[in-house]
Design a protein around this motif. Sequence first.
Motif, PDB file in Angstrom:
ATOM      1  N   GLN A 157       0.815  -1.212   0.000  1.00 56.46           N
ATOM      2  CA  GLN A 157       0.000   0.000   0.000  1.00 56.46           C
ATOM      3  C   GLN A 157       0.849   1.264   0.000  1.00 56.46           C
ATOM      4  O   GLN A 157       0.327   2.361   0.089  1.00 56.46           O
ATOM      5  CB  GLN A 157      -0.918   0.016   1.227  1.00 56.46           C
ATOM      6  N   GLY A 158       2.193   1.097  -0.055  1.00 50.04           N
ATOM      7  CA  GLY A 158       3.068   2.250  -0.047  1.00 50.04           C
ATOM      8  C   GLY A 158       3.424   2.742   1.333  1.00 50.04           C
ATOM      9  O   GLY A 158       4.121   3.746   1.472  1.00 50.04           O
ATOM     10  N   ALA A 159       2.968   2.051   2.383  1.00 45.88           N
ATOM     11  CA  ALA A 159       3.310   2.464   3.737  1.00 45.88           C
ATOM     12  C   ALA A 159       4.741   2.051   4.047  1.00 45.88           C
ATOM     13  O   ALA A 159       5.253   1.053   3.545  1.00 45.88           O
ATOM     14  CB  ALA A 159       2.356   1.810   4.742  1.00 45.88           C
TER      15      ALA A 159
ATOM     16  N   GLU B 180       0.168  15.053   2.193  1.00 47.15           N
ATOM     17  CA  GLU B 180      -0.931  15.258   3.125  1.00 47.15           C
ATOM     18  C   GLU B 180      -1.756  13.985   3.335  1.00 47.15           C
ATOM     19  O   GLU B 180      -2.458  13.847   4.329  1.00 47.15           O
ATOM     20  CB  GLU B 180      -1.829  16.400   2.643  1.00 47.15           C
ATOM     21  N   THR B 181      -1.653  13.039   2.411  1.00 45.98           N
ATOM     22  CA  THR B 181      -2.377  11.775   2.550  1.00 45.98           C
ATOM     23  C   THR B 181      -1.620  10.772   3.411  1.00 45.98           C
ATOM     24  O   THR B 181      -2.116   9.665   3.645  1.00 45.98           O
ATOM     25  CB  THR B 181      -2.617  11.150   1.167  1.00 45.98           C
TER      26      THR B 181
ATOM     27  N   CYS C 112      -3.816  15.499   8.122  1.00 46.79           N
ATOM     28  CA  CYS C 112      -4.312  14.413   7.270  1.00 46.79           C
ATOM     29  C   CYS C 112      -5.434  14.916   6.354  1.00 46.79           C
ATOM     30  O   CYS C 112      -6.467  15.395   6.833  1.00 46.79           O
ATOM     31  CB  CYS C 112      -4.816  13.272   8.143  1.00 46.79           C
ATOM     32  N   VAL C 113      -5.220  14.779   5.050  1.00 44.81           N
ATOM     33  CA  VAL C 113      -6.245  15.107   4.064  1.00 44.81           C
ATOM     34  C   VAL C 113      -6.347  13.927   3.098  1.00 44.81           C
ATOM     35  O   VAL C 113      -5.349  13.520   2.499  1.00 44.81           O
ATOM     36  CB  VAL C 113      -5.907  16.387   3.276  1.00 44.81           C
ATOM     37  N   GLN C 114      -7.546  13.367   2.976  1.00 49.29           N
ATOM     38  CA  GLN C 114      -7.769  12.272   2.046  1.00 49.29           C
ATOM     39  C   GLN C 114      -9.034  12.527   1.256  1.00 49.29           C
ATOM     40  O   GLN C 114     -10.059  12.919   1.822  1.00 49.29           O
ATOM     41  CB  GLN C 114      -7.857  10.934   2.785  1.00 49.29           C
TER      42      GLN C 114
ATOM     43  N   ARG D 182     -10.840  15.750   1.826  1.00 50.39           N
ATOM     44  CA  ARG D 182     -11.429  16.052   3.121  1.00 50.39           C
ATOM     45  C   ARG D 182     -10.344  16.050   4.194  1.00 50.39           C
ATOM     46  O   ARG D 182      -9.535  15.119   4.269  1.00 50.39           O
ATOM     47  CB  ARG D 182     -12.489  15.007   3.472  1.00 50.39           C
ATOM     48  N   GLN D 183     -10.319  17.092   5.027  1.00 51.38           N
ATOM     49  CA  GLN D 183      -9.357  17.141   6.119  1.00 51.38           C
ATOM     50  C   GLN D 183      -9.878  16.296   7.278  1.00 51.38           C
ATOM     51  O   GLN D 183     -10.948  16.548   7.825  1.00 51.38           O
ATOM     52  CB  GLN D 183      -9.118  18.579   6.591  1.00 51.38           C
ATOM     53  N   LEU D 184      -9.103  15.282   7.664  1.00 48.68           N
ATOM     54  CA  LEU D 184      -9.524  14.337   8.699  1.00 48.68           C
ATOM     55  C   LEU D 184      -8.909  14.638  10.053  1.00 48.68           C
ATOM     56  O   LEU D 184      -9.414  14.179  11.077  1.00 48.68           O
ATOM     57  CB  LEU D 184      -9.156  12.911   8.279  1.00 48.68           C
ATOM     58  N   SER D 185      -7.804  15.375  10.073  1.00 48.64           N
ATOM     59  CA  SER D 185      -7.176  15.748  11.340  1.00 48.64           C
ATOM     60  C   SER D 185      -6.449  17.057  11.158  1.00 48.64           C
ATOM     61  O   SER D 185      -6.209  17.503  10.023  1.00 48.64           O
ATOM     62  CB  SER D 185      -6.175  14.670  11.796  1.00 48.64           C
ATOM     63  N   GLY D 186      -6.105  17.670  12.286  1.00 48.97           N
ATOM     64  CA  GLY D 186      -5.238  18.827  12.249  1.00 48.97           C
ATOM     65  C   GLY D 186      -3.797  18.381  12.388  1.00 48.97           C
ATOM     66  O   GLY D 186      -3.410  17.288  11.970  1.00 48.97           O
TER      67      GLY D 186
END
Length: 968
Positions: free
Chosen positions: A254-256, A424-425, A446-448, A451-455
């Motif tokens: 998954q690229g992690a 950002e993902t 975090c933006v996926q 949509r921004q999911l966290s600060g």
Amino acid sequence: MPHPLRRPGPARLPGRRSVRRWWTLPVVAALAVLASACQPAVQGGEQREPVTLIVSQTWVQQHQGGGGSGADAGDATARLRSLQQAVDRLRKQTHTGWVGRQDDVTGYLSEISGGSWPGTTADFMDDYGPALFGVDSSVLRFGAVDTQTVPGVATTKATQAVGDVPVLDSSLVFSGRGSSAATDDLRVTGVHGRVFPGLTVGTTPVVTAEQAATAATEAAGAGSTTDGSARLVVLPTGAGVLAWEVVLLGTDVQGAATAGRYYLDAATGLLVDVRPVSADVAAPLPHAAGVTEAVRELRRGGTPRTAPDPGSVEVTGTDPLGRALTAYGVRTGGGIELTDTTTEAWDAQTGRGAVQTYDASTVRNESQLPGRLVTSPSTTITDADAIAAQAYSHDIVEYWESLGRDSWDDAGGPLLSSVHFGPETYCNAFFAGYLRQPQMVYGNPCVQQGRQLSGTFVEPDIAAHEVTHGVTQTTAGLLYTGQSGALNESFSDYFGNVIGNLIHGTEGSTLGEDSCSQVDGPTPVCVQNPDGTTSFRNMLNGNDFDQYLRILNPGIRLSLLAGYRQDQGGVHYNSAIWNNALWTIRTRLAQIDNQPANTSSLAHDFDRAVYGALATRLTPASGFVDARAAVEQVIIDSQLDPVVLRTAREVFDQEKICTGCPAVSELAGDAVSTSPQTQLHPSVSGDQVLWLDLSSTSDYAGYAAATTLGQGGAPRLSSGSDALEVAFAGDAVIALDVRGQVTRTDASGATSVLDRVPVDATLAAGFSGSDDGGAWLAPDDTVTFVDAAGTLTRAQVPGLRGDTVTTVATGGGTVAIGTDQGKVFAWTPGSGDPRQVGQVAGAVLSAAAYAGNVFVIDDAQASALFTADGQQLDVTTSAAPFGAAMSSEYVVWSEAVGGMQSGVVPGGRSPYPDTDLYLLSLASGKIYDLHPAPAQQGFPSISGRTLVWQDATFGGDDVFTAAVPEGL
């Protein structure tokens, strides 16, 4: 990420009526119990001697039974006699109640406690070490005496070495009274750990570090890079193996980011071991200014080891939420660099121990970390993430120093941070403990999918949480799977919130609320709390052990094949149970003290006890009940106010963290093994059951564990802990190890190497066994079969045309083969090449075979049966990829029947499926739900009518069995 669930009705074959809830079996709740050295002195009117040596049935069975020779049996008897005599002599000499516990691996002791011996730790080992642990003080390198970790108790860690080379996985922790300054009042009161007697290997390498690094990179394959470091270690196998340890970095499907420690024989350059390591996010997706006065008051007395660098200056800035911060830097000719030399960890003579912050915005992979050291033209730092990482890292180091710890690693190590890592993902913050210089890594908000999911991830709770993973790594080493993994996460949550509250001067029970304040409403990362706020986690969540999310750890194969992990058995979710217990205890103690927790002496005493348990009492495979016992014992040893122990016991009982306390639903079979460690992928042959036991030092590799049904007792473990998969081939055991060796061990114990294969490809395709033999994928699209007598047959899979083999399974003389493009093959070893028998829509993830029949499950959750006479029958549409098994009568697999429900999951419904074992009768076409219970079951294996499987009912990965009746 798990596949979307489709809740099925009872599955059926075309034209057939399904039958459900047909199977009623006796309830057998074989919960693991704590071993106790205390037995009543009088039972049934008879006087009994106290048990002073707790024998390892695992070690005894390996040396007395299971094909052991007469010499083995004699050696075992002699070892037990010698241990008992040494314990008796120690008790008699000291007039105190020593009790020893035998180690499963070495046969010497792993623990002795309950007494008091006057003298130094080295003297104790010289007098009693050879008899009790197999070594004396000459092979141990003793650390400094620590009187801070457990107040009132002196602890000393000793690591084993051959010459100057450390022995991997080998250390002892000594508990006692006194200190190095009070030599006339030293006492040893306990020793625990493991050392390896008889290591005689030389310590001069033939292979250079550079040659080892090159060989490791070649072995790991494309995409792997070394961080440039290598160190000599001794692997404790036989007389010892001198090896180079090389850290390699790479990415998964998954690229992690992934990493592994590779061990290469320093004499031959051959790869001898691999230990995967991983970086795990503090807040997983579904698939004020400076140190407060409270922190300063917690710091231990004394002055820093050395004065700060003469160029040390204060720097200022604002964190990502706009709050003013003060940190420290050093003035250089090029400006103010973010290098903090003001903590006690700093050592001016060596230049080690600084807190530093780097910019990783141009870094493309972990091998390039840490990036560029942040340097500013003035004392005003304009990068909010950089000033925040620098300030919070200082505070975190000071907190651990307040508990007597010499920086995060207790060795004066520097604390480096890299900010702005990844896109950002990336959505991650982690402590990279596997790098040459371990460090913190922070991603961007975090933006996926827009949509921004966290600060920001650079906030106190998250920073302290992740650095605590480094503390755990260098103390208990808790495995990142099942209950031990949930504890690993929970200790980080606990100290993350303790430290975060101290930094902010707040009393909250939520973790990561700073990050969540920067997003609107709940997201998959920021969950809603009862008061309407959002955070990563809420420590006071109300969950007890009954709410354990009973999902399976599917093992490394599905992670390699499809990125399917299930959070290592729910470590981020089940941490809520231990979080709730610890934070409830801490909150009640502060209330009893009538003080805020930040200033409550009782709360701080409990913090120290929790840390003491983590640092001096737990082992890699410890579970919840073990952790409770450890915390209570440290409270007792520390002679804390009795209210602390009373409160802790009341809460632990209330939270059902006790032997036999969790509620267990009706079981579908008998428990074969329910120990706290993770037990994966069982296999059955006749009355013998085999599985992979993760109780060593790796989250992925472990022992081959075996037992005989109906005999009870501890399982027999293999001598090595490097197996990635194990299975039966007849009554012989075949294993795939971390070096890519496929070995066969027959009933007499004789072992031979059958094959050498690429580890990842073979493991991803599946390592299969049966009564008739075993099968696996070899290079060049070749499948290898070994029959029960040990004879090998090979065949190349024809007509792939670019397809990749993703599944290999065997049974009844047939080998099933599936590909990523949905092709299904059947092969009868010795009778020509594999032939394609069908096609499914998705990639084949699981399969089973018997006498020409093939059953498959694809990545669209569809299951299908290809019969020996050429028919294709679609079976269900919600099958889980948790293996399958087939006999002449039945097919058994894991079927998703809905979403898993648990209170530890925000909203109560997890992203993971509730799975039941389903059975298809080949004679009648009927399908039966074998186990309609709210827990996952999977990875079945069948021999005759004996079925075994991996079960999560008890709150872990356990092995169960049941007899399947005939005539269904």
